[in-house]
Design a protein around this motif. Sequence first.
Motif, mmCIF file in Angstrom:
data_model
loop_
_atom_site.group_PDB
_atom_site.id
_atom_site.type_symbol
_atom_site.label_atom_id
_atom_site.label_comp_id
_atom_site.label_asym_id
_atom_site.label_seq_id
_atom_site.Cartn_x
_atom_site.Cartn_y
_atom_site.Cartn_z
ATOM 1 N N ARG A 199 -9.915 -25.525 -16.771
ATOM 2 C CA ARG A 199 -10.143 -25.527 -15.323
ATOM 3 C C ARG A 199 -9.393 -26.668 -14.633
ATOM 4 O O ARG A 199 -9.071 -27.675 -15.268
ATOM 5 C CB ARG A 199 -11.640 -25.638 -15.031
ATOM 6 N N THR A 200 -9.162 -26.486 -13.346
ATOM 7 C CA THR A 200 -8.471 -27.489 -12.530
ATOM 8 C C THR A 200 -9.455 -28.110 -11.555
ATOM 9 O O THR A 200 -10.115 -27.391 -10.802
ATOM 10 C CB THR A 200 -7.316 -26.851 -11.747
ATOM 11 N N PRO A 201 -9.594 -29.446 -11.537
ATOM 12 C CA PRO A 201 -10.536 -30.072 -10.601
ATOM 13 C C PRO A 201 -10.092 -29.880 -9.160
ATOM 14 O O PRO A 201 -8.894 -29.801 -8.862
ATOM 15 C CB PRO A 201 -10.504 -31.546 -11.006
ATOM 16 N N GLN A 202 -11.082 -29.819 -8.272
ATOM 17 C CA GLN A 202 -10.769 -29.603 -6.862
ATOM 18 C C GLN A 202 -11.927 -30.075 -5.996
ATOM 19 O O GLN A 202 -13.075 -30.091 -6.427
ATOM 20 C CB GLN A 202 -10.495 -28.120 -6.597
ATOM 21 N N GLY A 203 -11.606 -30.483 -4.773
ATOM 22 C CA GLY A 203 -12.641 -30.900 -3.839
ATOM 23 C C GLY A 203 -12.941 -32.383 -3.933
ATOM 24 O O GLY A 203 -12.537 -33.073 -4.866
ATOM 25 N N ALA A 204 -13.670 -32.872 -2.929
ATOM 26 C CA ALA A 204 -13.991 -34.290 -2.841
ATOM 27 C C ALA A 204 -15.387 -34.463 -2.258
ATOM 28 O O ALA A 204 -15.554 -34.723 -1.057
ATOM 29 C CB ALA A 204 -12.957 -35.015 -1.975
ATOM 30 N N PRO A 205 -16.430 -34.305 -3.068
ATOM 31 C CA PRO A 205 -17.797 -34.461 -2.570
ATOM 32 C C PRO A 205 -18.079 -35.907 -2.155
ATOM 33 O O PRO A 205 -17.458 -36.847 -2.662
ATOM 34 C CB PRO A 205 -18.657 -34.054 -3.770
ATOM 35 N N THR A 206 -19.012 -36.073 -1.235
ATOM 36 C CA THR A 206 -19.415 -37.411 -0.787
ATOM 37 C C THR A 206 -20.932 -37.506 -0.754
ATOM 38 O O THR A 206 -21.638 -36.500 -0.612
ATOM 39 C CB THR A 206 -18.856 -37.740 0.610
ATOM 40 N N LEU A 207 -21.404 -38.738 -0.858
ATOM 41 C CA LEU A 207 -22.833 -39.030 -0.824
ATOM 42 C C LEU A 207 -23.187 -39.720 0.480
ATOM 43 O O LEU A 207 -22.518 -40.682 0.889
ATOM 44 C CB LEU A 207 -23.208 -39.943 -1.999
ATOM 45 N N ALA A 208 -24.253 -39.246 1.123
ATOM 46 C CA ALA A 208 -24.830 -39.935 2.280
ATOM 47 C C ALA A 208 -26.262 -40.322 1.923
ATOM 48 O O ALA A 208 -27.031 -39.489 1.439
ATOM 49 C CB ALA A 208 -24.815 -39.032 3.514
ATOM 50 N N ILE A 209 -26.596 -41.589 2.145
ATOM 51 C CA ILE A 209 -27.976 -42.045 1.983
ATOM 52 C C ILE A 209 -28.588 -42.045 3.378
ATOM 53 O O ILE A 209 -28.157 -42.791 4.251
ATOM 54 C CB ILE A 209 -28.054 -43.433 1.341
ATOM 55 N N THR A 210 -29.556 -41.187 3.587
ATOM 56 C CA THR A 210 -30.015 -40.884 4.947
ATOM 57 C C THR A 210 -31.081 -41.841 5.472
ATOM 58 O O THR A 210 -31.438 -41.768 6.642
ATOM 59 C CB THR A 210 -30.564 -39.452 4.993
ATOM 60 N N ARG A 211 -31.584 -42.718 4.606
ATOM 61 C CA ARG A 211 -32.630 -43.656 5.027
ATOM 62 C C ARG A 211 -32.465 -44.948 4.246
ATOM 63 O O ARG A 211 -32.045 -44.940 3.093
ATOM 64 C CB ARG A 211 -34.016 -43.059 4.730
ATOM 65 N N ARG A 212 -32.776 -46.068 4.906
ATOM 66 C CA ARG A 212 -32.759 -47.349 4.196
ATOM 67 C C ARG A 212 -34.194 -47.840 4.043
ATOM 68 O O ARG A 212 -34.790 -48.352 4.988
ATOM 69 C CB ARG A 212 -31.933 -48.393 4.944
ATOM 70 N N PRO A 213 -34.756 -47.693 2.834
ATOM 71 C CA PRO A 213 -36.121 -48.188 2.621
ATOM 72 C C PRO A 213 -36.142 -49.712 2.587
ATOM 73 O O PRO A 213 -35.100 -50.376 2.536
ATOM 74 C CB PRO A 213 -36.509 -47.596 1.271
ATOM 75 N N ASP A 214 -37.339 -50.277 2.594
ATOM 76 C CA ASP A 214 -37.500 -51.725 2.608
ATOM 77 C C ASP A 214 -37.096 -52.372 1.293
ATOM 78 O O ASP A 214 -36.904 -53.585 1.237
ATOM 79 C CB ASP A 214 -38.955 -52.101 2.921
ATOM 80 N N SER A 215 -36.983 -51.579 0.226
ATOM 81 C CA SER A 215 -36.734 -52.118 -1.107
ATOM 82 C C SER A 215 -35.893 -51.154 -1.915
ATOM 83 O O SER A 215 -35.888 -49.947 -1.649
ATOM 84 C CB SER A 215 -38.084 -52.363 -1.812
ATOM 85 N N ILE A 216 -35.190 -51.669 -2.913
ATOM 86 C CA ILE A 216 -34.445 -50.828 -3.842
ATOM 87 C C ILE A 216 -35.374 -49.859 -4.565
ATOM 88 O O ILE A 216 -34.961 -48.810 -5.049
ATOM 89 C CB ILE A 216 -33.688 -51.713 -4.867
ATOM 90 N N PHE A 217 -36.674 -50.187 -4.597
ATOM 91 C CA PHE A 217 -37.651 -49.352 -5.297
ATOM 92 C C PHE A 217 -38.307 -48.316 -4.382
ATOM 93 O O PHE A 217 -39.192 -47.588 -4.832
ATOM 94 C CB PHE A 217 -38.725 -50.239 -5.932
#
Length: 309
Positions: free
Chosen positions: A267-285
Motif C-alpha cells: 500500500r501507498t501512504p496518503q493523507g495528513a490527519p491532525t489532532l485537536a484537543i478541544t478542552r484544556r483541563p486543570d491537570s494532565i490527569f
Amino acid sequence: MAGPHYEQQYLDLMERIWTMGDERVDRTGVGTRSVFGTSLRFDLSDGQVPLLTTKRVFWKTATREFLWFLTGDTNIRTLCAQGVEIWTDWPHARYVRETGDAIDRAAFSRRIVEDGAFAARWGDLGPVYGKQWVDWPVFDPVGEGLFRQRDRGVNQVADLVQSLRTNPGSRRHIVEGWNVAQLDAMALPPCHKTYQFHVAGGRLSGVLYQRSCDVALGLPFNLWGAALFIHMLAQQCDLVPGELVWMGGDTHLYLNHAELVEAQLARTPQGAPTLAITRRPDSIFGYAIDDFNVQDYHPQGHLSAPVAV
C-alpha cells in the motif's frame, strides 16, 4: 516539492526487518525477524500526528489505554468496561493456565466487568506502566536493614509537568517505567519504557525509547501514545508541540504476521490527519476521551494479525 510522506519511514523499517532481519526464537515461541537500534522522527507541529494510513489505527482505543495509564490503575476491569481488550490476553492466559478452565477471552472479559471479586483476583497486571508513572514506590529506613513503603510514591508525570513549567532547560524531563525491583511482578515488563522531553524556542519535543517493539501491532499504538503525550504536555505547559523521536532496541516482526506485512507494504501512504484537543483541563490527569478529535483521517482497509502473548 513535498518530501516523502511521514509514514514512509515506518514502511521502510518494516521492509528492512522483513527482508534483512535476524530470524530468531523469542520469548513467545512464535519466532521473529529482528533488527537492533532503530529510529523514526515525526513533526508534530500544527496538530500533526503519526497515525498510519496504510491500515486503520484505532486511536480512540489507544487513547483510552493512555488515559488509563495516567490513573495509575493496574487492573483491566476499567479497560474491559470500555471495550478495550489490549491487556486482556495476559490475565486470560494466566487464568486458563492456573485453573484449567478453558473459558474464551470474550467470556473472561465479561466476567471481569461483571464480577468485582473475580476482577480483583484475576484482572490485575501487577505494577505495570501506570503504577510506575504516577506511584513509583519509595521506601524509608525504619531500622537496621528494615524499610517501610510510603503510602504514596513518586508521581513522575506530575513532577514532569512541574519541571517543564518551571525549569524548561532541564535535561531531566524523564518518565521511566523500568523499575528493576518490580519487573518479575509485572504481567509484561514495560516495552515503551523511557520518555524524555526537551524544550527549545517554546517547542516541546519528546523521545520515546522502546526496548522491545512489535512493529506490526504495537508500534502504531506506541507512536500515537507518545505523540498524544507530547500534545497534552504542550497544552498543559503553554508550549507548542515540536517533534517526536522514536528509538527502538529489539525491533521485530513476528513470523506469523507475514500476511499483514506483505499487504501493508503493497500500500501507498496518503493523507495528513491532525489532532485537536478541544478542552484544556486543570491537570494532565483531567483529560477524557471526548477531549480529543482527529480530523482528516481516512485510512485504508483494516489489517489484523494475532498477538503473541
